[in-house]
Design a protein around this motif. Structure first.
Motif, PDB file in Angstrom:
ATOM      1  N   ARG A  16     -29.093  51.649  28.820  1.00  0.00           N
ATOM      2  CA  ARG A  16     -28.398  51.816  27.545  1.00  0.00           C
ATOM      3  C   ARG A  16     -29.151  52.730  26.579  1.00  0.00           C
ATOM      4  O   ARG A  16     -28.566  53.601  25.955  1.00  0.00           O
ATOM      5  CB  ARG A  16     -28.171  50.447  26.880  1.00  0.00           C
ATOM      6  N   LEU A  20     -27.706  56.233  25.206  1.00  0.00           N
ATOM      7  CA  LEU A  20     -27.368  56.477  23.813  1.00  0.00           C
ATOM      8  C   LEU A  20     -28.045  57.745  23.292  1.00  0.00           C
ATOM      9  O   LEU A  20     -27.457  58.496  22.511  1.00  0.00           O
ATOM     10  CB  LEU A  20     -27.783  55.273  22.952  1.00  0.00           C
ATOM     11  N   ILE A  23     -26.101  60.569  24.569  1.00  0.00           N
ATOM     12  CA  ILE A  23     -24.809  60.666  23.898  1.00  0.00           C
ATOM     13  C   ILE A  23     -24.902  61.519  22.644  1.00  0.00           C
ATOM     14  O   ILE A  23     -24.005  62.301  22.327  1.00  0.00           O
ATOM     15  CB  ILE A  23     -24.271  59.259  23.555  1.00  0.00           C
ATOM     16  N   THR A  61     -20.846  49.262  24.416  1.00  0.00           N
ATOM     17  CA  THR A  61     -19.797  50.214  24.799  1.00  0.00           C
ATOM     18  C   THR A  61     -19.172  50.861  23.567  1.00  0.00           C
ATOM     19  O   THR A  61     -18.997  52.081  23.508  1.00  0.00           O
ATOM     20  CB  THR A  61     -18.715  49.514  25.635  1.00  0.00           C
ATOM     21  N   GLU A  64     -21.541  53.383  22.093  1.00  0.00           N
ATOM     22  CA  GLU A  64     -21.561  54.614  22.892  1.00  0.00           C
ATOM     23  C   GLU A  64     -20.348  55.479  22.587  1.00  0.00           C
ATOM     24  O   GLU A  64     -20.465  56.708  22.447  1.00  0.00           O
ATOM     25  CB  GLU A  64     -21.584  54.268  24.388  1.00  0.00           C
ATOM     26  N   GLN A  67     -20.814  57.026  19.099  1.00  0.00           N
ATOM     27  CA  GLN A  67     -21.832  58.071  19.071  1.00  0.00           C
ATOM     28  C   GLN A  67     -21.408  59.307  19.869  1.00  0.00           C
ATOM     29  O   GLN A  67     -21.946  60.397  19.665  1.00  0.00           O
ATOM     30  CB  GLN A  67     -23.170  57.536  19.581  1.00  0.00           C
ATOM     31  N   SER A  68     -20.437  59.140  20.737  1.00  0.00           N
ATOM     32  CA  SER A  68     -19.918  60.282  21.488  1.00  0.00           C
ATOM     33  C   SER A  68     -18.908  61.084  20.684  1.00  0.00           C
ATOM     34  O   SER A  68     -18.440  62.125  21.147  1.00  0.00           O
ATOM     35  CB  SER A  68     -19.280  59.807  22.801  1.00  0.00           C
ATOM     36  N   GLU A 355     -18.066  57.203  31.985  1.00  0.00           N
ATOM     37  CA  GLU A 355     -19.467  56.882  32.226  1.00  0.00           C
ATOM     38  C   GLU A 355     -19.623  56.571  33.709  1.00  0.00           C
ATOM     39  O   GLU A 355     -19.050  55.621  34.227  1.00  0.00           O
ATOM     40  CB  GLU A 355     -19.892  55.685  31.377  1.00  0.00           C
TER      41      GLU A 355
END
Length: 373
Positions: A16, A20, A23, A61, A64, A67-68, A355
């Protein structure tokens, strides 16, 4: 495709922190790519079954996804309801808006004496639209809206039902040996027609509940995204499937589009590698009615679209990119006709996931919205 039983998730807690960090770099690249080619459609992520995942994985999740560069997710209102509400809260904590899909075939809104179509092979027990209890639906919608108001959820839309045009998500459509693809209105089963009439009343009910509180004046009521499945799969799975154009005509004839705020669309077939047709033409055929008279002028929300790889595939360069480009090109000029689209899936469906093997696909560069929140 996504609204029923949970699909075994891909979760890699040990990766993770590294993921991150990666990301952030992907998101920065997404901003640059989007600034070069702005588009009208905002793309989010469909995480239909995330309520069934452990809370820590759920939170990771959503973080993520945010942040994407994505700003909204689609989540199913599943049982137990408390788990679904916890998913809404986790999405809010991550700063994400939510489109809630309200299932109609899991028994939560069926009449008390109703019996579901029995489980058969990979098909889970399913109630039909003809078994909807409108008072139970009213109570479920009121409870959802009360929770959304109390928790200050950024509720973008309510999608009523999911893929109601095939046996997978409508118990009114029987399982039959060899499958059955219905391509004419005169081939619709009587029980299905009764269910469709009741679905029209259900749409009107939800519209009334949203209109009853000014706090929800900007929440869009979306018709169920229709299954987009090839005939070969239907025949192999012994399902009944109503072609989307037949289904759309039946919905229009009942004034359902006029009662809704947007038309739900699922788009998969033009994105299959095995489909050798002209992808641009196939996409236009599915989306040309968006905002047009056939849909009562209503825009389309693509509540699911996606393309699959082999479940264990971890390519350095994602080969799905070329399959998606015709759709992204269409969305770039769609404007208000297709304001939202949701990619299925982030990390739960091993075939469709963005992912893969602990890393993000480079498809995220193409999909992420222009502005990070």
């Amino acid at each position: 495709m996504s609204g029923g039983n949970p699909i075994p998730g891909w979760y890699f807690p040990g990766w993770r922190h590294a993921l991150l960090a990666a990301i952030c770099m992907v998101a920065a690249g997404a901003v640059q790519a989007s600034e070069a080619q702005p588009r009208g459609t905002e793309i989010g992520i469909a995480t239909a079954n995330i309520a069934w995942t452990p809370p820590s994985d759920m939170a990771a999740t959503f973080e993520e996804i945010r942040q994407s560069g994505f700003t909204s997710v689609r989540i199913g209102l599943k049982e137990p309801r408390a788990r679904a509400y916890a998913a809404f809260a986790a999405a809010k904590q991550a700063g994400l808006g939510i489109v809630v899909t309200v299932p109609l075939i899991d028994g939560a809104v069926a009449t008390k004496d109703a019996t579901p179509r029995a489980k058969a092979g990979s098909f889970f027990p399913a109630y039909g639209l003809s078994q909807i209890d409108l008072e139970r639906l009213r109570a479920r919608i009121d409870d959802l809206l009360a929770y959304a108001a109390d928790a200050q959820i950024d509720l973008l839309g309510i999608e009523l039902g999911n893929e109601i045009n095939w046996s997978g998500y409508n118990g009114d459509l029987p399982l039959v040996a060899g499958g059955n693809v219905i391509e004419r209105a005169d081939g619709l089963p009587n029980r299905f027609i009764a269910g469709l009439d009741l679905y029209g009343r259900a749409i009107s009910l939800v519209r009334e509940r949203l209109a009853a509180d000014a706090a929800f004046k900007n929440v869009t009521l979306v018709t169920a995204g229709l299954a987009d499945i090839n005939a070969g799969f239907i025949k192999h799975s012994n399902a009944t499937y109503i072609a989307p154009d037949v289904m759309e005509e039946a919905l229009a004839a009942r004034g359902i589009y006029q009662a809704a705020g947007a038309v739900g669309i699922h788009l998969y077939e033009p994105l299959r590698r095995a489909n050798k047709g002209d992808r641009r033409t196939l996409i236009e055929q599915q989306l040309d009615s968006c905002g047009a008279p056939a849909f009562a002028g209503r825009p389309c929300w693509i509540t699911e679209f996606g393309s699959a790889l082999a479940p264990t595939a971890c390519p350095v360069t994602d080969p799905r990119d070329d399959l998606l480009q015709p759709l992204l090109a269409h969305l770039a000029r769609a404007g208000d006709a297709v304001p939202r689209a949701y990619y299925y899936d982030w990390n739960a469906d091993k075939g469709f996931a963005l992912e893969r093997c602990g890393k993000l696909s480079d498809l995220v560069h193409d999909l992420a919205p222009t502005t990070l929140q």
